[in-house]
Design a protein around this motif. Structure first.
Motif, short mmCIF file in Angstrom:
data_model
loop_
_atom_site.label_atom_id
_atom_site.label_comp_id
_atom_site.label_asym_id
_atom_site.label_seq_id
_atom_site.Cartn_x
_atom_site.Cartn_y
_atom_site.Cartn_z
N HIS A 185 -5.22 -5.23 -9.01
CA HIS A 185 -6.05 -5.33 -10.35
C HIS A 185 -5.04 -5.33 -11.46
CE1 HIS A 185 -8.51 -3.79 -13.44
NE2 HIS A 185 -9.31 -4.34 -12.99
N ARG A 186 -3.60 -4.77 -11.54
CA ARG A 186 -2.81 -4.66 -12.74
C ARG A 186 -2.18 -6.04 -12.79
NH1 ARG A 186 -3.98 0.61 -11.45
NH2 ARG A 186 -4.19 2.13 -13.12
N PRO A 196 -6.60 1.63 -0.95
CA PRO A 196 -6.87 1.98 -2.60
C PRO A 196 -5.76 1.67 -3.44
CG PRO A 196 -6.81 3.91 -1.45
CD PRO A 196 -6.78 3.09 -0.29
N ALA A 197 -4.63 1.96 -3.14
CA ALA A 197 -3.37 1.72 -3.84
C ALA A 197 -3.07 0.27 -3.90
CB ALA A 197 -2.24 2.50 -3.20
N THR A 233 -7.34 5.51 -6.94
CA THR A 233 -6.20 4.80 -6.26
C THR A 233 -5.42 5.45 -5.05
OG1 THR A 233 -4.71 5.89 -7.88
CG2 THR A 233 -5.81 3.62 -8.77
N ARG A 234 -6.01 6.71 -4.78
CA ARG A 234 -5.26 7.42 -3.91
C ARG A 234 -6.52 8.22 -3.03
NH1 ARG A 234 0.01 7.22 -3.87
NH2 ARG A 234 1.03 6.73 -5.72
N HIS A 285 -13.14 -1.95 -0.95
CA HIS A 285 -12.06 -1.22 -1.49
C HIS A 285 -11.95 -0.07 -0.58
CE1 HIS A 285 -13.50 -3.76 -4.93
NE2 HIS A 285 -12.15 -3.52 -5.33
N HIS A 313 -5.31 -2.11 -3.78
CA HIS A 313 -6.29 -2.71 -4.71
C HIS A 313 -5.84 -2.43 -6.27
CE1 HIS A 313 -8.65 -4.30 -1.59
NE2 HIS A 313 -9.05 -3.09 -1.08
N ALA A 314 -5.44 -1.08 -6.48
CA ALA A 314 -5.01 -0.89 -7.96
C ALA A 314 -3.92 -1.62 -8.23
CB ALA A 314 -4.36 0.48 -7.77
N HIS A 324 -10.49 1.05 -9.14
CA HIS A 324 -9.21 0.44 -9.29
C HIS A 324 -8.46 1.30 -10.20
CE1 HIS A 324 -11.10 -3.72 -8.86
NE2 HIS A 324 -10.46 -3.48 -7.96
N ARG A 325 -8.75 2.20 -10.83
CA ARG A 325 -7.79 3.22 -11.63
C ARG A 325 -7.95 4.63 -11.25
NH1 ARG A 325 -5.56 0.56 -16.04
NH2 ARG A 325 -6.30 -1.50 -16.30
N SER A 348 0.78 -0.98 0.03
CA SER A 348 -0.09 0.11 0.07
C SER A 348 0.60 1.15 -0.10
CB SER A 348 -0.84 0.08 1.26
OG SER A 348 -2.12 -0.75 0.91
#
Length: 207
Positions: free
Chosen positions: A117-118, A110-111, A175-176, A106, A113-114, A171-172, A29
């Protein structure tokens, strides 16, 4: 090899893995993909040797975090979909109930989870599982659209647009930022057209 080395059987080993994964979530994170296994082990208060007993590298830890997140999300969303089918609330309330679960899943980190996701799930069987889950979400959202005579002439397209727009938002875009129920609900309602020309609630026609 980006998979865990072994599955813990005893409770003590399970607790160790949980501690390592919680530390990994915290470090990822803060530091993103630059996080190292040394930093994760330090955060967990365990030796790097203990970490390597269970995970060969940081990608395996990301993989496990993503897998756990997907399982948790599927379980919690399945529960809310079952409740909505049983209770049949108005469309606005249905969307808010769904988005409340999505936001809660989420809201923290959040960072992280981003990042999950990637990069976390990449094997064909894993991608197939994610696709199946997305299709399930689309099916359930379309059901609510048809039940409430919403979504225009192509409810499947509307449902798919809504699901992927919310996915991109958490997710995009956020993210912060903190993921909030109200914002996701507003996004969902902006995508859904006004009630169709039929004007009738189709709920009686659906099982």
């Amino acid at each position: 090899m980006n998979r865990p080395r072994k599955t813990p059987r005893q409770q003590r080993a399970k607790n160790t893995v949980d501690t390592l994964l919680e530390a990994a979530a915290q470090v990822f994170s803060r530091e993103g993909a630059t996080a190292t296994t040394n930093r994760i082990a330090e955060r967990a208060g365990l030796s790097i040797g203990t970490l390597y007993q269970y995970f060969p590298n940081k990608q395996a830890m990301l993989h496990t975090l993503a897998e756990r997140h997907l399982i948790d999300g599927a379980q919690r969303l399945s529960e809310v979909f079952a409740r909505l089918r049983a209770e049949r609330p108005p469309f606005d309330d249905s969307m808010r109930a769904i988005m409340e679960v999505v936001a809660d899943l989420h809201r923290d980190r959040p960072a992280l989870h981003a990042l999950l996701h990637r990069v976390a799930l990449s094997l064909p069987v894993e991608l197939a599982a994610v696709q199946a889950f997305e299709d399930y979400l689309v099916t359930e959202v379309e059901y609510q659209l048809r039940r409430c005579a919403r979504g225009g002439p192509d409810t499947l397209l509307t449902a798919r647009t809504l699901v992927h727009a919310v996915d991109a938002q958490v997710h995009r875009v956020l993210t912060r930022h903190t993921v909030r129920t109200e914002e996701l609900t507003a996004l969902a309602m902006a995508i859904v057209p006004d009630r169709s020309a039929r004007g009738a609630d189709l709920g009686e026609d659906l099982p």
